[in-house]
Design an enzyme around this catalytic site. Structure first.
Site: not given
Ligand code: DAS
Length: 329
Positions: A14, A57-58, A89-90
């Site tokens: 993100t 990140s997934s 963050t994922d």
């Molecule tokens: N949820 C998003 C983030 O916080 C997407 C990700 O993890 O790429 O970055």
């Protein structure tokens, strides 16, 4: 005064996302653009910015993070003073845990992301990146392994977990609390983690052994569990109910699977240890350990899966895997 030298690697997330043609936001920005957008960062460190990936990140793979670990090891061989990894963050907690296993160096490695995109009101990316760089450049953060910095809090890789889908305070370390915070331009550590009591792991080459993760739920009949070895999985982590329990009807299947491949037992509750010697009914932790299942200590399912994956990649047998898990108990 010479500023500390930091390697900043951006993998996406993100924090890098701008509006996509088909709607929503998608990763576009690279490390250099992110670094340039942070006021005051040039007073913290000399930065070498690289952008090996631009992914949600997934979609990062374990092999991607092994490559990142290799880049950081190479940078540390060249006298960098620390590293910052920017990503979504994922899966931050998984990246941090892998780097903690594979980069064993006193110099700080800090993983950082943002809960809001750069064009959203109150974007947290620049503040998080500044705090991450301050931590990575600090003497105080040396010797703590890999850290995660978001919302000005400093978390240890072994404890941190994303616990909310939206808040900028999404990251928690339930079993220990954050190690410290970044305030007034300084990393302040309130507490420290002991060095990992694990043999060092080589950087694995090629494909990693597939390890499955299954969460137990009420009424589970074990059909997925039974299928795991036949799917080519080299190991299995079960997230059991409570302190590490499965339905009585499933216990025998767990034993059959554990006879074929290493099976690790974590708790789906997300905090506290998997128990080892309290409950004695069919499907309890005592019953399952008696069927050769290895308790995960304080590791939750995803981190236990990573430890098992890298242990299997290193050729460790069950006693060494059990000892590694015990290091987290
Ligand atoms: N949820 C998003 C983030 O916080 C997407 C990700 O993890 O790429 O970055």
């Amino acid at each position: 005064m010479t500023l500390p030298r930091l390697l900043v690697l951006s993998l996406g997330g993100t924090i890098t996302m701008t509006p996509a043609a088909g709607g929503g936001i998608a990763p576009t920005l690279g490390a250099a653009e992110l670094v340039a957008a942070v006021p005051g960062l040039d007073e913290v460190a000399q930065i070498e910015a690289r952008s090996p990936f631009r992914l949600a990140s997934s979609s990062l793979t374990l092999e991607n993070i092994v490559a990142v670990a290799g880049d950081i090891r190479a940078a540390f061989a060249e006298d960098f003073d620390g590293a910052v990894v920017i990503q979504g963050t994922d899966t931050i907690e998984e990246t941090a845990f892998i780097l903690d296993l594979l980069v064993r160096d006193a110099r700080p490695v800090v993983v950082v992301g943002a809960m809001r995109g750069p064009q959203q009101a109150g974007a947290d990316g620049p503040a998080n990146l500044l705090a991450a760089a301050i931590a990575a450049a600090s003497e105080a953060a040396r010797g703590l392994g890999t850290l995660v910095v978001l919302n000005d809090e400093i978390h240890a890789a072994r404890f941190v977990r994303k616990a909310h889908t939206a808040l900028t305070s999404a990251f928690v370390s339930e079993n220990a609390g954050p190690l410290g915070l970044v305030a007034e331009g300084r990393a302040r550590l309130f507490t420290r983690v002991a060095p990992l009591a694990l043999p060092s792991l080589p950087l694995p080459e090629g494909e990693l052994p597939p390890v499955a993760l299954l969460k137990m739920t009420m009424g589970d009949d074990g059909r997925l569990l039974r299928a795991v070895p036949g799917l080519g999985c080299a190991g299995l982590v079960i997230e059991g109910m409570g302190a590490g329990h499965v339905p009585a009807a499933v216990a025998e299947i767990v034993g059959e699977v554990a006879a074929a491949i290493p099976v690790v037992l974590a708790s789906r509750t997300l905090a506290g240890p998997a128990f080892e010697r309290t409950y004695g009914y069919p499907g309890s932790e005592i019953d399952l350990i008696g069927r050769s299942v290895l308790p995960a200590g304080l590791l939750g399912g995803p981190k236990a899966r990573l430890l098992l994956t890298f242990a299997l990649a290193a050729g460790w047998e069950r006693p060494a895997i059990a000892a590694a898990l015990a290091a987290y108990a």
